[in-house]
Design a protein around this motif. Structure first.
Motif, short mmCIF file in Angstrom:
data_model
loop_
_atom_site.label_atom_id
_atom_site.label_comp_id
_atom_site.label_asym_id
_atom_site.label_seq_id
_atom_site.Cartn_x
_atom_site.Cartn_y
_atom_site.Cartn_z
N LEU A 189 0.93 -1.11 0.25
CA LEU A 189 0.02 -0.03 -0.02
C LEU A 189 1.02 1.17 0.22
N TRP A 190 2.05 1.10 0.69
CA TRP A 190 2.91 2.39 0.71
C TRP A 190 3.36 2.75 -0.54
N ALA A 191 4.01 1.41 -1.17
CA ALA A 191 4.56 1.58 -2.69
C ALA A 191 3.46 2.27 -3.67
N PHE A 192 2.20 1.48 -3.42
CA PHE A 192 1.13 1.89 -4.43
C PHE A 192 0.72 3.54 -4.22
N ALA A 193 0.86 4.05 -2.91
CA ALA A 193 0.30 5.40 -2.73
C ALA A 193 1.45 6.35 -3.33
N THR A 194 2.84 5.70 -3.04
CA THR A 194 3.99 6.56 -3.56
C THR A 194 3.91 6.77 -5.02
N ILE A 195 3.32 5.89 -5.95
CA ILE A 195 3.54 5.86 -7.25
C ILE A 195 1.98 6.76 -7.59
N SER A 196 0.71 6.62 -6.83
CA SER A 196 -0.44 7.08 -7.12
C SER A 196 -0.16 8.68 -7.01
N SER A 197 0.54 9.07 -6.11
CA SER A 197 0.65 10.49 -5.53
C SER A 197 1.86 11.09 -6.15
N ARG A 198 2.81 10.44 -6.54
CA ARG A 198 4.25 11.31 -6.84
C ARG A 198 4.84 10.87 -8.27
N THR A 199 4.10 9.92 -8.92
CA THR A 199 4.78 9.76 -10.42
C THR A 199 4.36 10.87 -11.31
N LEU A 200 5.15 11.38 -12.41
CA LEU A 200 4.90 12.00 -13.49
C LEU A 200 4.58 11.34 -14.75
N TYR A 201 4.17 12.17 -15.51
CA TYR A 201 3.64 11.32 -16.65
C TYR A 201 4.98 11.24 -17.78
N VAL A 202 4.99 10.10 -18.24
CA VAL A 202 5.93 9.97 -19.44
C VAL A 202 5.40 9.02 -20.43
N PRO A 203 5.54 9.33 -21.66
CA PRO A 203 4.81 8.72 -22.95
C PRO A 203 5.14 7.15 -22.89
N TRP A 204 6.13 6.66 -22.34
CA TRP A 204 6.44 5.12 -22.65
C TRP A 204 6.09 4.25 -21.54
N GLU A 214 2.94 3.76 -18.80
CA GLU A 214 1.44 3.99 -18.14
C GLU A 214 1.48 4.38 -16.73
N ALA A 215 2.47 3.69 -16.13
CA ALA A 215 2.55 3.92 -14.70
C ALA A 215 3.25 5.44 -14.13
N GLY A 216 3.83 5.90 -15.16
CA GLY A 216 4.66 7.22 -14.84
C GLY A 216 6.02 6.82 -14.41
N THR A 217 6.63 8.00 -13.81
CA THR A 217 7.98 7.84 -13.56
C THR A 217 8.16 8.53 -12.13
N LEU A 218 9.04 8.12 -11.37
CA LEU A 218 9.15 8.94 -10.17
C LEU A 218 10.66 9.63 -10.43
N CYS A 219 10.34 10.88 -10.15
CA CYS A 219 11.40 11.72 -10.73
C CYS A 219 12.04 12.64 -9.28
N PRO A 220 13.04 12.56 -9.02
CA PRO A 220 13.80 13.01 -7.90
C PRO A 220 13.64 14.66 -8.07
N VAL A 221 13.22 15.45 -7.27
CA VAL A 221 13.12 16.93 -6.99
C VAL A 221 11.68 17.02 -7.82
N GLY A 222 11.28 16.67 -8.88
CA GLY A 222 10.29 16.98 -9.84
C GLY A 222 8.86 16.62 -8.94
N ASP A 223 8.78 15.45 -8.07
CA ASP A 223 7.89 15.08 -7.36
C ASP A 223 7.76 15.49 -6.08
N PHE A 224 8.57 16.70 -6.04
CA PHE A 224 8.41 17.40 -4.44
C PHE A 224 7.36 18.74 -4.44
N PHE A 225 7.22 18.96 -5.77
CA PHE A 225 6.39 20.30 -5.92
C PHE A 225 4.81 19.96 -5.29
#
Length: 440
Positions: free
Chosen positions: A112-127, A129-140
């Motif tokens: 659940l922790w990992a799922f919530a991290t991905i749900s709330s912090r990933t950024l869109y990338v075209p390749w 569907e889950a997106g990407t975790l991006c240091p600094v970029g997901d702190f806004f």
């Protein structure tokens, strides 16, 4: 971190190959848990160590917290997210175990922790569907569309009462700044091979830089990110249409336009959406007028003054029924939030209940918000508080650290805050309908 980086891990790739049915999100969850399990040996440790230790997203909601949302669609959302998260964990657990991760990284709570991290912090990338975790970029933090980025908290937190409407004077949409003409705040740029962010305004030193994730209602923010906005102009309440003959029994009606069956809601100001109002007008109009004036409703105009009166009478009655169907009233919810704010831990709430049960008068310095509640509301508030305490899992004992129970309290607070916002919109709609009915 994303699907591409997961495939660079040979051992992870071999394990995932045995379970090809896992979704992109499940793959990224496994990837994240594997990196966390590595600890300091992970090259991503400097980033991972700064991730939140807990979230308030819907996947963590207990049955009590889900029911606390009170509204059928919201309760179904929370229960559905919890069920789906559990099913996805059961599907992915064999991979976690095959990778030899520690026991705590294979548990449902870890998932659940990992799922919530991905749900709330990933950024869109075209390749991916889950997106990407991006240091600094997901702190806004989130910038709501339609609200100036530097709007002060006092202007955002509009404590509106029945009869209030939002006008242009209530919110300064310019904020005294220049908003750059750009469609988005950032995105992955193929030609650069990197994620780029752009400021849409001039920031002053010390001012928080915000990022717009997109347009969300408060329920969607709660589901995916675990927070609410006190002022969210994109919030709405969905309305079920009446049956075809509810206004005029037996009348022959043309089939509704497909486009008009979408976006049936009342907005943050309590006004019906274009689609909702058009549908209601078509249902309320007499059959004798529909053939010649059907087009007026599709153009956003009334078919007749009498049928419009019927529309707003129905909508007002519908909203009143929606409020009365909730287990607690608007006033009770406001008082509950006041109690939680003044007793922000489970231990303090337990002490509060003990004081009342023993009929003990507290010292003058102790702030008991319940004493300021009307006498007829106090039993309801006490029952709500006792129900929350009784909802504690059996694993929670007096020796259990306080923070898990306090996290439950914060989720309950968010549920009450959400349903209070829902009721504010419905009350505004009742007031709006009353004004429309009073018009000549």
């Amino acid at each position: 971190m994303n699907g591409r980086s997961a495939r660079l891990d040979a051992e992870l790739t071999r394990a995932l190959a045995l379970y090809p049915s896992l979704s992109h999100v499940q793959v990224l969850c496994v990837h994240l848990l594997r990196e966390i399990a590595k600890g300091r040996t992970s090259e991503r440790f400097p980033y991972l160590v700064h991730l939140p230790r807990y979230y308030h997203t819907a996947s963590f909601y207990s049955p009590f917290e889900a029911q606390a949302l009170q509204v059928k669609d919201a309760v179904s959302m929370a229960e559905g997210v919890v069920q789906n998260s559990r099913e996805e964990w059961l599907q992915a657990r064999p991979v976690l175990e095959k990778l030899g991760l520690g026991r705590r990284f294979c548990t449902l709570q870890g998932w659940l922790w990992a799922f919530a991290t991905i749900s709330s912090r990933t950024l869109y990338v075209p390749w991916d569907e889950a997106g990407t975790l991006c240091p600094v970029g997901d702190f806004f933090n989130y910038a709501c569309p339609g609200v100036p980025y530097n709007l002060p908290p006092t202007a955002q937190d509009t404590q509106m009462r029945e009869g209030d409407l939002i006008s242009e004077e209530d919110v300064d949409t310019s904020g005294g700044i220049e908003i750059r003409d750009r469609l988005r705040d950032g995105g992955f740029e193929d030609e650069r091979g990197e994620y780029c962010f752009y400021a849409r305004q001039d920031y002053q030193e010390g001012q928080q830089v915000l990022l717009c994730y997109g347009t969300y209602t408060n329920l969607e923010l709660l589901e995916h990110y675990g927070f609410l906005l006190p002022f969210n102009p994109n919030d709405k309440v969905h309305i079920e249409l009446p049956t075809a003959d509810e206004f005029n029994p037996g009348a022959v009606r043309p089939p509704p336009e497909a486009d008009l069956l979408m976006n049936l809601f009342i907005d943050y100001e309590g006004k019906p959406s274009f689609s909702l109002l058009s549908n209601l007008r078509l249902r309320a109009a007499p059959a004798t007028l529909l053939k010649s004036r059907h087009h007026l409703a599709l153009a956003g105009q009334q078919i007749s003054p009498e049928s419009d009166k019927a529309v707003f009478r129905w909508l007002k009655s519908k909203c009143e029924k929606m409020l009365t169907s909730c287990p607690t009233s608007f006033d009770v919810d406001e008082l509950l939030l006041a109690v939680i704010d003044s007793h922000p831990s489970v231990a303090e709430i337990q002490k509060l209940l003990t004081v009342y049960k023993e009929d003990f008068l507290p010292s003058p310095t102790e702030n008991l918000e319940l004493l300021n509640a009307p006498e007829h509301l106090q039993p309801v508030i006490l029952n709500e508080l006792e129900s929350f305490i009784a909802s504690a899992p059996h694993t929670e004992t007096s020796s259990t650290p306080s923070w898990p129970s306090d996290l439950r309290l914060e989720r309950w607070r968010l549920a009450i805050q959400w349903r209070l916002g829902y009721k504010k919109i419905v009350r505004r709609s009742i007031s709006h309908c009353s004004r429309m009915l009073d018009c000549d």
